[in-house]
Design a protein around this motif. Structure first.
Motif, mmCIF file in Angstrom:
data_model
loop_
_atom_site.group_PDB
_atom_site.id
_atom_site.type_symbol
_atom_site.label_atom_id
_atom_site.label_comp_id
_atom_site.label_asym_id
_atom_site.label_seq_id
_atom_site.Cartn_x
_atom_site.Cartn_y
_atom_site.Cartn_z
ATOM 1 N N UNK A 232 -4.480 -18.123 -2.935
ATOM 2 C CA UNK A 232 -4.165 -19.031 -4.036
ATOM 3 C C UNK A 232 -4.206 -18.332 -5.399
ATOM 4 N N UNK A 233 -4.632 -17.069 -5.438
ATOM 5 C CA UNK A 233 -4.868 -16.377 -6.691
ATOM 6 C C UNK A 233 -3.655 -15.650 -7.245
ATOM 7 N N UNK A 234 -3.904 -14.737 -8.186
ATOM 8 C CA UNK A 234 -2.798 -14.067 -8.856
ATOM 9 C C UNK A 234 -2.150 -12.961 -8.021
ATOM 10 N N UNK A 235 -2.634 -12.758 -6.801
ATOM 11 C CA UNK A 235 -1.985 -11.832 -5.871
ATOM 12 C C UNK A 235 -1.047 -12.565 -4.911
ATOM 13 N N UNK A 236 -0.854 -13.842 -5.148
ATOM 14 C CA UNK A 236 -0.068 -14.676 -4.234
ATOM 15 C C UNK A 236 1.358 -14.186 -4.054
ATOM 16 N N UNK A 237 1.961 -13.613 -5.087
ATOM 17 C CA UNK A 237 3.358 -13.178 -5.011
ATOM 18 C C UNK A 237 3.490 -11.668 -4.853
ATOM 19 N N UNK A 238 2.399 -10.995 -4.547
ATOM 20 C CA UNK A 238 2.435 -9.526 -4.437
ATOM 21 C C UNK A 238 3.414 -9.090 -3.349
ATOM 22 N N UNK A 239 4.286 -8.131 -3.694
ATOM 23 C CA UNK A 239 5.268 -7.602 -2.743
ATOM 24 C C UNK A 239 5.696 -6.218 -3.208
ATOM 25 N N UNK A 240 5.411 -5.203 -2.383
ATOM 26 C CA UNK A 240 5.810 -3.837 -2.711
ATOM 27 C C UNK A 240 6.615 -3.205 -1.569
ATOM 28 N N UNK A 245 9.403 3.018 -0.111
ATOM 29 C CA UNK A 245 10.320 4.154 0.061
ATOM 30 C C UNK A 245 10.140 5.203 -1.031
ATOM 31 N N UNK A 246 9.423 4.864 -2.091
ATOM 32 C CA UNK A 246 9.222 5.787 -3.207
ATOM 33 C C UNK A 246 8.059 6.750 -2.973
ATOM 34 N N UNK A 247 7.324 6.551 -1.901
ATOM 35 C CA UNK A 247 6.182 7.420 -1.610
ATOM 36 C C UNK A 247 6.683 8.792 -1.165
ATOM 37 N N UNK A 248 6.193 9.831 -1.799
ATOM 38 C CA UNK A 248 6.675 11.193 -1.542
ATOM 39 C C UNK A 248 5.588 12.123 -1.022
ATOM 40 N N UNK A 249 4.436 11.596 -0.662
ATOM 41 C CA UNK A 249 3.352 12.440 -0.159
ATOM 42 C C UNK A 249 3.030 12.033 1.277
ATOM 43 N N UNK A 250 2.367 12.927 2.045
ATOM 44 C CA UNK A 250 1.968 12.555 3.412
ATOM 45 C C UNK A 250 1.154 11.274 3.402
ATOM 46 N N UNK A 251 1.464 10.380 4.339
ATOM 47 C CA UNK A 251 0.832 9.058 4.337
ATOM 48 C C UNK A 251 0.445 8.651 5.752
ATOM 49 N N UNK A 252 -0.776 8.155 5.885
ATOM 50 C CA UNK A 252 -1.272 7.615 7.142
ATOM 51 C C UNK A 252 -1.566 6.136 6.962
ATOM 52 N N UNK A 253 -1.119 5.323 7.908
ATOM 53 C CA UNK A 253 -1.463 3.907 7.940
ATOM 54 C C UNK A 253 -2.238 3.629 9.223
#
Length: 309
Positions: A232-240, A245-253
């Motif tokens: 319900x807070x101010x992160x409700x519409x967060x979307x990245x 696709x802009x990440x240019x470094x090695x990434x682990x999820x």
């Protein structure tokens, strides 16, 4: 709600990894107050900066990651409004943009020119936005149980809730409809959901109570909401999603086998990041470092060791 959330962290103080490496701790002045930090380990290897979840949690539950300090410096911080950092009531400070700037102040104070950035849960949102604005110096990213779309997160929560007992489902939906999140039925439903998808282990009531002072409930409810599955807070519409696709470094999820950040969604996020890797932590829910610390640390160390080659 506080007891449910704090219960996730209690066992960690019993199971926290001990190392012989020295620690350094202190406070860093940022806009709005002071941020507590601790550095475990030393040496010339690239350090790891840890971003805890919440928002409004603390770094206490990340203690099992201290084992990584056998190889390199590991930096714990409590974000503003929780843990050992300054408690805040000013809601203008409770935004992701302010958190990004506070994190940059921490980086400058610690003189981190090259580092790995690790985020868990809300920490992945903060880490993502920080990377988008201040990518210089970040050598790799680790997104543990990430949230890059609140819409996907709440859809996943709906899927998981649909598999819970009917009475639990009804309690959640009725409370959300009436906006009565303090009801006993909603609180009990939270416990059922959290046990299944947030933290599967048992916790000591004594330690749970002792951690009460570390949780920044005001920050959590203002930025996120009354529970993990009700935003319900101010992160409700967060979307990245587009920005991944802009990440240019090695990434682990990573994601736990029973994570509220559902592995299927985290796998989808991985597909949007060039060259990213994905690992499922078995026998674990959202708090992978608590449910299965051995496997969680193995995955992280393996990823970090390959970056050194």
């Amino acid at each position: 709600m506080r007891k449910c959330l704090l219960g996730l962290f209690a066992l960690f103080l019993l199971n926290a990894c001990s190392t012989s490496t020295p620690s350094k701790e202190g406070f860093i002045e940022v806009e709005g107050g002071k941020i507590w930090y601790r550095i475990d380990g030393e040496g010339d290897e690239i350090p790891v900066l840890l971003l805890h979840g919440g928002p409004g949690s603390s770094s206490l539950y990340l203690e099992p990651l201290k084992e990584l300090s056998k190889d390199r410096p590991v930096i714990f911080i409590d974000q503003l409004g929780c843990g050992r950092s300054t408690r805040i009531t000013d809601t203008t400070l409770m935004t992701i943009e302010k958190n990004v700037e506070q994190l940059e102040q921490v980086r400058k104070a610690l003189k981190l020119d090259r580092f790995y950035l690790y985020g868990h849960s809300w920490g992945t949102m903060l880490g993502m936005d920080y990377y988008l604005k201040y990518p210089t110096g970040i050598q790799a990213l680790i997104f543990a149980s990430p949230l890059f779309s609140t819409k996907i997160w709440t859809q996943d929560a709906d899927t998981l809730i649909a598999a819970l007992p009917k009475a639990t489902q009804l309690a959640i939906r009725e409370s959300e409809k009436q906006k009565n999140f303090a009801s006993e039925s909603y609180q009990q439903a939270m416990k059922v959901y959290y046990k299944a998808h947030v933290r599967r282990g048992e916790n000591s009531p004594l330690l749970q109570d002792s951690l009460n002072r570390f949780f920044g409930e005001k920050v959590y409810t203002f930025m996120w909401g009354p529970s993990e599955f009700t935003a319900t807070g101010n992160l409700l519409t967060y979307n990245r999603l587009k920005e991944l696709a802009m990440i240019k470094v090695p990434t682990l999820l990573t994601a736990g086998e029973f994570d509220e950040a559902r592995p299927a969604s985290v796998r989808y996020y991985t597909s949007l990041i060039p060259g990213a890797k994905f690992e499922v932590i078995p026998d674990a829910a959202h708090v992978t470092m608590g449910d299965n610390p051995k496997e969680n640390n193995r995955v992280l160390r393996e990823f970090l060791s390959k970056l050194m080659r």
